[in-house]
Design a protein around this motif. Structure first.
Motif, PDB file in Angstrom:
ATOM      1  N   THR A 156       0.827  -1.211   0.000  1.00  0.00           N
ATOM      2  CA  THR A 156       0.000   0.000   0.000  1.00  0.00           C
ATOM      3  C   THR A 156       0.860   1.259   0.000  1.00  0.00           C
ATOM      4  O   THR A 156       0.563   2.222  -0.712  1.00  0.00           O
ATOM      5  N   ILE A 157       1.928   1.254   0.781  1.00  0.00           N
ATOM      6  CA  ILE A 157       2.822   2.408   0.801  1.00  0.00           C
ATOM      7  C   ILE A 157       3.477   2.607  -0.562  1.00  0.00           C
ATOM      8  O   ILE A 157       3.699   3.745  -1.005  1.00  0.00           O
ATOM      9  N   SER A 158       3.787   1.508  -1.246  1.00  0.00           N
ATOM     10  CA  SER A 158       4.402   1.634  -2.573  1.00  0.00           C
ATOM     11  C   SER A 158       3.476   2.334  -3.554  1.00  0.00           C
ATOM     12  O   SER A 158       3.930   2.974  -4.504  1.00  0.00           O
ATOM     13  N   SER A 159       2.163   2.224  -3.341  1.00  0.00           N
ATOM     14  CA  SER A 159       1.211   2.949  -4.184  1.00  0.00           C
ATOM     15  C   SER A 159       1.406   4.452  -4.035  1.00  0.00           C
ATOM     16  O   SER A 159       1.440   5.189  -5.027  1.00  0.00           O
ATOM     17  N   ASP A 160       1.539   4.904  -2.789  1.00  0.00           N
ATOM     18  CA  ASP A 160       1.762   6.329  -2.543  1.00  0.00           C
ATOM     19  C   ASP A 160       3.084   6.792  -3.141  1.00  0.00           C
ATOM     20  O   ASP A 160       3.169   7.846  -3.766  1.00  0.00           O
ATOM     21  N   ILE A 161       4.133   5.989  -2.936  1.00  0.00           N
ATOM     22  CA  ILE A 161       5.463   6.394  -3.402  1.00  0.00           C
ATOM     23  C   ILE A 161       5.526   6.410  -4.933  1.00  0.00           C
ATOM     24  O   ILE A 161       5.982   7.387  -5.544  1.00  0.00           O
ATOM     25  N   GLY A 162       5.056   5.326  -5.562  1.00  0.00           N
ATOM     26  CA  GLY A 162       5.081   5.268  -7.021  1.00  0.00           C
ATOM     27  C   GLY A 162       4.236   6.355  -7.653  1.00  0.00           C
ATOM     28  O   GLY A 162       4.640   7.005  -8.625  1.00  0.00           O
ATOM     29  N   GLY A 163       3.035   6.568  -7.094  1.00  0.00           N
ATOM     30  CA  GLY A 163       2.156   7.611  -7.627  1.00  0.00           C
ATOM     31  C   GLY A 163       2.700   9.003  -7.403  1.00  0.00           C
ATOM     32  O   GLY A 163       2.551   9.881  -8.268  1.00  0.00           O
ATOM     33  N   TYR A 164       3.349   9.206  -6.269  1.00  0.00           N
ATOM     34  CA  TYR A 164       3.881  10.525  -5.935  1.00  0.00           C
ATOM     35  C   TYR A 164       4.967  10.937  -6.927  1.00  0.00           C
ATOM     36  O   TYR A 164       4.903  12.012  -7.535  1.00  0.00           O
ATOM     37  N   PHE A 165       5.941  10.081  -7.128  1.00  0.00           N
ATOM     38  CA  PHE A 165       7.060  10.453  -7.995  1.00  0.00           C
ATOM     39  C   PHE A 165       6.662  10.469  -9.465  1.00  0.00           C
ATOM     40  O   PHE A 165       7.097  11.348 -10.224  1.00  0.00           O
ATOM     41  N   ALA A 166       5.833   9.526  -9.896  1.00  0.00           N
ATOM     42  CA  ALA A 166       5.374   9.554 -11.288  1.00  0.00           C
ATOM     43  C   ALA A 166       4.516  10.782 -11.550  1.00  0.00           C
ATOM     44  O   ALA A 166       4.601  11.418 -12.602  1.00  0.00           O
ATOM     45  N   GLY A 167       3.697  11.134 -10.558  1.00  0.00           N
ATOM     46  CA  GLY A 167       2.809  12.282 -10.722  1.00  0.00           C
ATOM     47  C   GLY A 167       3.541  13.604 -10.802  1.00  0.00           C
ATOM     48  O   GLY A 167       3.246  14.446 -11.658  1.00  0.00           O
ATOM     49  N   ILE A 168       4.529  13.797  -9.920  1.00  0.00           N
ATOM     50  CA  ILE A 168       5.209  15.095  -9.904  1.00  0.00           C
ATOM     51  C   ILE A 168       6.219  15.229 -11.037  1.00  0.00           C
ATOM     52  O   ILE A 168       6.558  16.355 -11.433  1.00  0.00           O
TER      53      ILE A 168
END
Length: 277
Positions: A156-168
């Motif tokens: 679940t944490i990897s979802s936040d991390i992957g989405g955060y860096f790909a998004g920004i």
């Protein structure tokens, strides 16, 4: 400072060193509660029930809503104990009894606003202590319960991390601009890739399960985590709040930190129960 492909600096909107330190501290607390006696995790989710209940109650009070706090607090803690020691049946039973007690408690204040307050109370009951109780179902699994809980948290944490860096870095197309303006489809793609990769690794290395089961876990969790983030964003917008509280430096309230984990918990429990023996 991170930069986008066009050279523009990335604005994170938060103090990343403080946010990372807070997350590491919370993770260490969870690990210490799991080993060597996994029942200690009941204390963690019980504390989360009380803190989260306070955050929701304060938010609702700003718009005139009232929760049945005493039965929710007592019943919510009891639900954590029942989930760990009695399993899903006890959790469902404790949830039903808490709902009856909470609805009865609100009778004391008369009919004005009863439906509004009863709806908010039942929402809180399901959203907070019941969903947290599914974490207890994970950790209470015989033989590898702690590892299942850790795998669920890592995915679940990897979802936040992957989405955060790909998004920004490459995010361009808004996913839900009305609900969460910063969420993009590119960020969602990063979440999917990160979750499926971490899911495959954790299931194989920690649970001795097949790679495909880990990939399914990652895909299911990323969908649930994304919905969880949108639900909490909608909740805050309806109440006119930026953050649910100030429990964790760099993260806002406790519910701001565990919004994705709350919705992903039951999904991870179902997937792992069905696919990983």
């Amino acid at each position: 400072m991170l930069h986008k492909p066009d050279g523009q600096p990335v604005r994170t909107g938060r103090n990343l060193p403080v946010a990372i330190a807070s997350g590491v501290a919370l993770g260490a607390l969870v690990l210490l509660s799991i080993y060597p006696y996994s029942a200690g995790f009941v204390a963690i989710t019980s504390a989360a029930v009380l803190i989260g209940l306070r955050e929701i109650n304060r938010g609702l009070a700003a718009v005139g809503g009232r929760l049945a706090v005493p039965p929710l607090a007592v019943g919510g803690v009891a639900m954590q104990v029942c989930a760990y020691f009695g399993g899903a049946q006890w959790l469902v039973g404790a949830t039903a009894l808490t709902a009856i007690a909470a609805l009865s408690w609100r009778l004391r204040s008369g009919s004005e606003g009863y439906v509004r307050d009863a709806g908010a109370t039942l929402f809180t009951l399901v959203y907070l202590p019941f969903l947290l109780g599914t974490w207890q179902l994970l950790i209470a699994t015989p033989d590898d319960g702690p590892e299942r809980l850790i795998a669920f948290i890592l995915v679940t944490i990897s979802s936040d991390i992957g989405g955060y860096f790909a998004g920004i870095l490459v995010g361009r197309h808004k996913m839900a601009p009305v609900i969460s303006p910063n969420k993009t489809w590119e960020g969602f793609g990063g979440s999917v890739l990160a979750c499926m990769l971490v899911g495959a690794l954790t299931v194989v290395l920690m649970l001795d399960g097949p790679v495909w089961a880990g990939a399914v876990l990652g895909l299911a969790v990323v969908l649930a985590a994304t919905v969880g983030d949108l639900i909490e964003s909608m909740f805050k917008r309806d109440l006119g709040l930026k953050d649910m509280g100030r429990f964790m430096p760099g993260h806002g309230g406790l519910l701001d930190r565990v919004d994705s984990l709350l919705i992903a918990g039951p999904v991870a429990w179902v997937v792992l129960s069905l696919l990983v023996a």
